[in-house]
Design a protein around this motif. Structure first.
Motif, mmCIF file in Angstrom:
data_model
loop_
_atom_site.group_PDB
_atom_site.id
_atom_site.type_symbol
_atom_site.label_atom_id
_atom_site.label_comp_id
_atom_site.label_asym_id
_atom_site.label_seq_id
_atom_site.Cartn_x
_atom_site.Cartn_y
_atom_site.Cartn_z
ATOM 1 N N UNK A 257 37.218 -5.120 38.596
ATOM 2 C CA UNK A 257 38.158 -6.193 38.278
ATOM 3 C C UNK A 257 38.981 -5.819 37.047
ATOM 4 N N UNK A 258 40.233 -5.458 37.257
ATOM 5 C CA UNK A 258 41.080 -4.998 36.163
ATOM 6 C C UNK A 258 41.419 -6.110 35.178
ATOM 7 N N UNK A 259 41.543 -7.344 35.669
ATOM 8 C CA UNK A 259 41.837 -8.457 34.773
ATOM 9 C C UNK A 259 40.672 -8.715 33.824
ATOM 10 N N UNK A 260 39.454 -8.664 34.353
ATOM 11 C CA UNK A 260 38.271 -8.846 33.514
ATOM 12 C C UNK A 260 38.171 -7.707 32.501
ATOM 13 N N UNK A 261 38.456 -6.486 32.943
ATOM 14 C CA UNK A 261 38.407 -5.327 32.049
ATOM 15 C C UNK A 261 39.389 -5.489 30.895
ATOM 16 N N UNK A 262 40.600 -5.904 31.199
ATOM 17 C CA UNK A 262 41.613 -6.055 30.158
ATOM 18 C C UNK A 262 41.259 -7.187 29.198
ATOM 19 N N UNK A 263 40.760 -8.282 29.735
ATOM 20 C CA UNK A 263 40.388 -9.406 28.870
ATOM 21 C C UNK A 263 39.225 -9.017 27.950
ATOM 22 N N UNK A 264 38.237 -8.321 28.503
ATOM 23 C CA UNK A 264 37.114 -7.876 27.693
ATOM 24 C C UNK A 264 37.597 -6.938 26.588
ATOM 25 N N UNK A 265 38.508 -6.052 26.925
ATOM 26 C CA UNK A 265 39.012 -5.104 25.929
ATOM 27 C C UNK A 265 39.734 -5.835 24.796
ATOM 28 N N UNK A 266 40.601 -6.770 25.150
ATOM 29 C CA UNK A 266 41.335 -7.499 24.123
ATOM 30 C C UNK A 266 40.387 -8.330 23.257
ATOM 31 N N UNK A 267 39.412 -8.973 23.880
ATOM 32 C CA UNK A 267 38.428 -9.746 23.122
ATOM 33 C C UNK A 267 37.622 -8.834 22.187
ATOM 34 N N UNK A 268 37.290 -7.651 22.667
ATOM 35 C CA UNK A 268 36.526 -6.703 21.844
ATOM 36 C C UNK A 268 37.335 -6.241 20.650
ATOM 37 N N UNK A 269 38.605 -5.996 20.852
ATOM 38 C CA UNK A 269 39.467 -5.587 19.737
ATOM 39 C C UNK A 269 39.515 -6.686 18.676
ATOM 40 N N UNK A 270 39.567 -7.936 19.126
ATOM 41 C CA UNK A 270 39.585 -9.059 18.182
ATOM 42 C C UNK A 270 38.265 -9.144 17.420
ATOM 43 N N UNK A 271 37.141 -8.975 18.109
ATOM 44 C CA UNK A 271 35.839 -9.012 17.447
ATOM 45 C C UNK A 271 35.711 -7.908 16.402
#
Length: 277
Positions: A257-271
């Protein structure tokens, strides 16, 4: 020219066997380990069996992001480049534990800290043409789902759900890296090296054991896959893959799931407080 390979958690199990096999093939090996006593023992074992091996030890505690940053600074100061980064280290606690930064231990150690380390070591990887990043995931990612509400703890604590989420995260991060580093001559791949029949599985549910049991093997055999993915010239330019010992492996729908991957990546960058690639 021989390759310089950094492997996290290379002081025991599959990680140590991978380090030994890499050294046997002429690679310079850097062990990044939390337990320095075990790290020194691993270094001594490699040198005893292979007197000409080039192996170094750095202290890395993935349960503390400040210490991850400190290790990365030392590596960047002391090395002039890195050919391969193997994010191998991981934990499977039998009860809920937390990192120094307040994250659930498996999410923090197995997933989030390697994301930070990888970003911080990119300058070293960029110094070597055809650099490779490998993420040791697991068939257990089939049990995982990304749930941000569990990242700082969950009730009840489900050990294998947490493990599955962290391993799913490894694959999703690998895919995002592959896309974002496509123009930089750096590849990113994830792998399931095969399970080894050790106490790590004592908390595993029967469903997971049905998936894992056919793949159980020895640490020496399991290490052949990361060693090959790190050094085999036939894999030059191969990126965005997920492999097991037989070749390209099946991944769960969530892992595609590319959308989940991108959201996880952006959330991780914020964390982590760092900029996306």
């Amino acid at each position: 020219m021989s390759k310089r390979v950094l492997i996290t958690g290379g002081n025991s199990g599959i990680g140590l066997c991978t380090a030994e096999q890499l050294a046997a093939q002429g690679a310079e090996v850097i062990l990044a380990c939390r337990d320095q006593a075990k790290g020194q023992a691993a270094l001594a074992r490699i040198k005893h069996n292979q007197p000409d091996a080039r192996v170094r030890l750095f202290e890395l505690d993935l349960a503390d992001l400040t210490k991850v940053r400190g290790c990365a600074r030392r590596l960047n100061d002391e090395l002039d480049g890195l050919d391969v980064l193997i994010n191998n280290a991981g934990v499977v606690p039998d009860r809920q534990q937390f990192t120094a930064d307040g994250f659930e231990m498996q999410f923090g150690v197995n997933y989030l800290a390697p994301v930070l380390l990888t970003h911080l070591l990119l300058p070293l990887l960029q110094q070597r043409p055809g650099a490779r990043i490998l993420h040791v995931a697991s068939v257990a990612h089939w049990l995982g789902r990304i749930n941000s509400r569990t990242w700082r703890g969950r009730r009840p604590y489900l050990v294998m759900d947490s493990y599955g989420q962290s391993k799913l995260g490894n694959i999703l991060f690998s895919d995002v890296l592959a896309q974002r580093l496509a123009g930089q001559d750096i590849t990113s791949n994830a792998l399931h090296p095969g399970g080894v029949d050790t106490p790590i599985f004592r908390h595993a549910p029967e469903l997971l054991m049905k998936l894992i049991r056919p793949t159980l093997t020895t640490p020496e055999k399991a290490a052949r896959l990361p060693t090959r993915l790190a050094l085999d010239p036939a894999l030059d330019g191969v990126t965005g893959g997920y492999f097991d010992a037989k070749g390209p492996a099946a991944r769960s729908p969530r892992a595609r799931n590319k959308k989940v991957a991108e959201r996880l990546y952006q959330d991780s960058m914020a964390l982590l407080g760092i900029n996306p690639l």
